[in-house]
Design a protein around this motif. Structure first.
Motif: not given
Length: 270
Positions: A96-103, A113-118, A174-179
């Motif tokens: 969740r923290e990474i997704s907030l950051q990616a958005q 892409q780096s955050l998605q890898k994490q 199948s999460l895309d954290i930027s979506s």
């Protein structure tokens, strides 16, 4: 004539003295056994009714001991499952923290892409935890079923979830954290995990209650059995001393009777 009457009296009294001596000897042996063994009942003939009650209490104590071991195993199973869920929940919180950051609009594509890898690494770890969380070879988090914990005549069911399927249906794997819907998938996953953790916690609380009941029952049954079986040392010691005195008196009387008989026979023989 008086001598003959005296001889007959000695003959009549001698069996009574021998009977008393035998009774004292038997009671002395009985109390000695009770004192040395610590058990009031050493054979069924000591107390037929008491031995039956004691056998029933022993059976209940043994059954409770088995039930208590089963409950402890069930409690360990629930703790392991909760530990696995806690680890997964921590990983989802990081997602969740990474997704907030990616958005965040200030990031570029390389950053995302780096955050998605994490995120993918965390998701792989979550799947590993689901597959590896088990008890005695039984998976606890990737198969929905009931595991019955038998405790005497009753049983407690521990419900295990299929997190692999439910989290996949939630879109977590199948999460895309930027979506835009990434946070919805993550929050839904957290809710599912909380429900599963609560179910295991409820089962463990129920097992703890059963454990206390079995322990109390075992203690009460053991105390009841002890009152039936165990020797009352003060009473047994007192009876042992009395039997010893009675035996000594009987032996003394027998010796006097034998001596008197010998004297009478000597006079008759003159």
């Amino acid at each position: 004539m008086n001598i003959e009457r005296k001889a007959m009296e000695l003959q009549l009294n001698s069996p009574a003295i021998s009977s008393s001596s035998l009774h004292s000897t038997n009671r002395l042996a009985e109390t000695s056994e009770q004192i040395s063994s610590g058990q009031r009942i050493n054979r069924a003939s000591d107390d037929p009714a008491g031995i039956q009650v004691s056998i029933g209490l022993t059976r209940e104590i043994n059954e409770n001991a088995v039930g208590l071991r089963n409950v402890m195993d069930g409690s360990s199973l629930a703790q392991i499952a909760q530990g696995g869920i806690s680890k997964i929940t921590d990983s989802v919180q990081q997602l969740r923290e990474i997704s907030l950051q990616a958005q965040n609009g200030t990031l570029n594509e390389s950053d995302r892409q780096s955050l998605q890898k994490q995120a993918d690494e965390l998701l792989a770890g979550i799947q590993d935890t689901i597959g590896q969380t088990s008890f005695n070879g039984q998976s606890l988090l990737n198969e929905e079923r009931d595991i019955n914990i038998q405790a005497g005549d009753s049983s407690t069911a521990i419900n295990t979830p299929d997190l692999q399927s439910t989290l996949a249906d939630q879109g977590l794997f199948s999460l895309d954290i930027s979506s835009a819907n990434a946070l919805d998938s993550i929050d839904g996953a957290i809710s599912l995990l909380n429900d599963s953790a609560g179910s295991f916690a409820g089962s463990q609380a129920q097992l703890d209650s059963v454990s206390r009941s079995l322990t109390d029952a075992s203690v009460n049954n053991a105390e009841s059995r002890s009152r039936i079986n165990d020797t009352d040392m003060a009473k047994a010691t007192s009876e042992h001393s009395r039997a010893l005195i009675q035996q000594e008196v009987a032996i003394s009387l027998q010796a006097q009777a034998n001596a008197g008989r010998a004297d009478v026979l000597a006079l008759i023989g003159q």
